[in-house]
Design an enzyme around this catalytic site. Structure first.
Site, PDB file in Angstrom:
ATOM      1  N   PRO A   1       0.822  -1.207   0.000  1.00 19.06           N
ATOM      2  CA  PRO A   1       0.000   0.000   0.000  1.00 19.06           C
ATOM      3  C   PRO A   1       0.860   1.262   0.000  1.00 19.06           C
ATOM      4  CG  PRO A   1      -0.703  -1.536   1.712  1.00 19.06           C
ATOM      5  CD  PRO A   1       0.596  -2.039   1.189  1.00 19.06           C
ATOM      6  N   MET A   2       0.520   2.207  -0.868  1.00 19.31           N
ATOM      7  CA  MET A   2       1.206   3.498  -0.916  1.00 19.31           C
ATOM      8  C   MET A   2       0.161   4.589  -1.056  1.00 19.31           C
ATOM      9  SD  MET A   2       4.506   2.682  -3.373  1.00 19.31           S
ATOM     10  CE  MET A   2       3.608   1.615  -4.513  1.00 19.31           C
ATOM     11  N   ALA A   3       0.161   5.517  -0.091  1.00 21.36           N
ATOM     12  CA  ALA A   3      -0.839   6.584  -0.080  1.00 21.36           C
ATOM     13  C   ALA A   3      -0.747   7.412  -1.356  1.00 21.36           C
ATOM     14  CB  ALA A   3      -0.642   7.476   1.142  1.00 21.36           C
TER      15      ALA A   3
ATOM     16  N   GLN B   1      -6.086  -1.582   3.171  1.00 22.17           N
ATOM     17  CA  GLN B   1      -5.285  -1.284   4.359  1.00 22.17           C
ATOM     18  C   GLN B   1      -5.985  -0.238   5.210  1.00 22.17           C
ATOM     19  OE1 GLN B   1      -1.514   1.084   4.597  1.00 22.17           O
ATOM     20  NE2 GLN B   1      -0.594  -0.866   5.175  1.00 22.17           N
TER      21      GLN B   1
ATOM     22  N   CYS C   1       3.955   3.222   8.625  1.00 21.39           N
ATOM     23  CA  CYS C   1       4.134   4.569   8.077  1.00 21.39           C
ATOM     24  C   CYS C   1       5.107   5.379   8.932  1.00 21.39           C
ATOM     25  CB  CYS C   1       2.783   5.282   8.000  1.00 21.39           C
ATOM     26  SG  CYS C   1       2.908   6.952   7.294  1.00 21.39           S
TER      27      CYS C   1
ATOM     28  N   ASP D   1      13.722  -1.998  -0.939  1.00 23.66           N
ATOM     29  CA  ASP D   1      14.790  -2.016  -1.946  1.00 23.66           C
ATOM     30  C   ASP D   1      14.654  -3.135  -2.976  1.00 23.66           C
ATOM     31  OD1 ASP D   1      15.727   0.111  -0.543  1.00 23.66           O
ATOM     32  OD2 ASP D   1      17.531  -0.862   0.227  1.00 23.66           O
TER      33      ASP D   1
ATOM     34  N   ARG E   1       8.021   1.298  -3.751  1.00 24.00           N
ATOM     35  CA  ARG E   1       8.479   2.333  -4.676  1.00 24.00           C
ATOM     36  C   ARG E   1       9.028   1.771  -5.993  1.00 24.00           C
ATOM     37  NH1 ARG E   1      12.961   4.877  -1.623  1.00 24.00           N
ATOM     38  NH2 ARG E   1      13.015   2.821  -0.615  1.00 24.00           N
TER      39      ARG E   1
END
Length: 392
Positions: free
Chosen positions: A31-33, A86, A117, A222, A245
């Site tokens: 999950p990425m906001a 999430q 977070c 990574d 990312r």
């Protein structure tokens, strides 16, 4: 669109079982906001349909307040076989209410809890990666969410970090609590809050956690290429990998990882024209997500455009033109002006994307580190000032 990598021995990676849910290829979209809404999840799924694709963080307080923006984040595309959401919160009662809302409405098949977070506006109120330090509060949150989900057959997982810093590590204890309270798996981002997204993730901590608990561990941190994913599996023994990312502007990374796990050297290397076609589709999916609002969708695309174009020699003016787009017509014009045959910039494939900086200082509530449990006063302060309030 495809290239090849040097052959490696095939790694036999077993499917991961989360309650009644089988994840055939144990690769998770982390999950990425502001990123992993259903349009982006759908793009990623199309490159690797057998993984687990988790929606961006939704705040419990906003759900309970019936905030329309929070409800929008709970939407799923029809193609999403497992609806994975999430939830974030610091108040156990509010988290329980929010969980009951989405479970009773039949909106989800899996819930992930956000304890990873590192953003200061979250940690300074005791949320995110700061929360596992308070073992009583962490335990109660997990217990209440699992208690709602379990009768409905909905598995619960938890995302955690190594700790606040290396003097205040929490990951082993937090994972054991999560396991004891009924979580189906944990995901460990192998950095502390203080390390934020800088430096290198410490994969040895993932290996340590794998040896410490019986539930599946997803490793995070990574993974920029399929080869990084193979290396994490090999070095840590993790049950699955979580991609954050590394897939920003590269939804095809999931195809690369699936190919690598199958022993294939084939990798996706789209030309700039092919990337442009993905951008155009992404924008149109966002228009649907924003209920037909082209301006909002195109503005949301700006960060994605920067990631999609990373490494391509398009020049500053082209990037500025994209940032000035106000509708799909503007965006399509910019895409059409790109050099359609420009090859994929392989040199940047394995380099960090998105946030890479260290946090200057970990922001915590006053006296947070004095005790591993919360006082009555701390709870009153925390629950009255949720850092991610209902207003979004």
């Amino acid at each position: 669109m495809a290239g090849t990598e040097t052959d490696r021995p095939t790694q036999k990676i077993a499917p991961v079982q989360l309650g009644t849910i089988t994840v055939p290829v144990p690769v998770m979209l982390s999950p990425m906001a502001g990123v992993t809404n259903w349009p982006f999840r759908l793009l990623c799924r199309e490159y690797g349909s057998d993984g687990l694709y988790v929606g961006e963080m939704v705040t419990a307080r906003a759900l309970v307040a019936r905030n329309p923006k929070a409800f929008r984040l709970c939407r799923f595309a029809p193609q999403e076989k497992v609806r994975s959401l999430q939830l974030y919160g610091v108040d156990p009662q509010i988290m329980e209410q929010a969980t009951r809302m989405v479970v009773d409405a039949g909106w989800v098949d899996h819930i992930d809890m956000n304890f990873g977070c590192p953003v200061p506006k979250v940690t300074r109120h005791g949320g995110g990666s700061a929360l596992p330090w308070k073992t009583d509060l962490f335990t109660e949150l997990v217990h209440r969410v699992v208690a709602v989900c379990s009768p409905a057959g909905i598995p619960v997982t938890a995302k955690i970090r190594v700790g606040i810093d290396h003097q205040h590590e929490t990951f082993l204890e937090a994972a054991h609590i999560a396991q004891e309270e009924g979580c189906a798996a944990v995901t460990l981002h192998a950095r502390t809050t203080a390390e934020y997204y800088g430096g290198h993730a410490d994969w040895d901590r993932i290996a340590q956690l794998v040896q410490s608990v019986d539930i599946p561990v997803f490793g995070n941190g990574d993974i920029w290429t399929a080869e990084d994913a193979l290396d994490m599996f090999a070095q840590t023994g993790c049950a699955g990998v979580a991609i954050g990312r590394g897939c920003q502007g590269r939804p095809w990374l999931f195809a690369d990882i699936a190919a690598a796990l199958a022993g294939s050297p084939e990798r996706q290397e789209p030309t700039l024209g092919q990337v442009g076609a993905i951008m155009a589709r992404h924008a149109r999916l966002l228009v649907e997500f924003y209920d037909g609002d082209e301006r909002m969708a195109v503005h949301d695309m700006r960060k994605h455009v920067a990631w999609y174009l990373k490494g391509f020699a398009v020049g500053g003016q082209v990037r500025r033109d994209f940032m000035a787009c106000e509708n799909l017509e503007d965006l399509d014009r910019c895409i059409a002006d790109l050099d359609q045959d420009m090859p994929y910039p392989r040199a940047v494939a394995g380099k960090p994307r998105g946030r890479v900086r260290y946090a200057k200082k970990v922001r915590l509530p006053y006296g947070w580190l004095d005790s591993r449990t919360t006082t009555h006063q701390e709870r009153e302060t925390l629950f009255g000032n949720d850092p991610m309030d209902a207003s979004y």
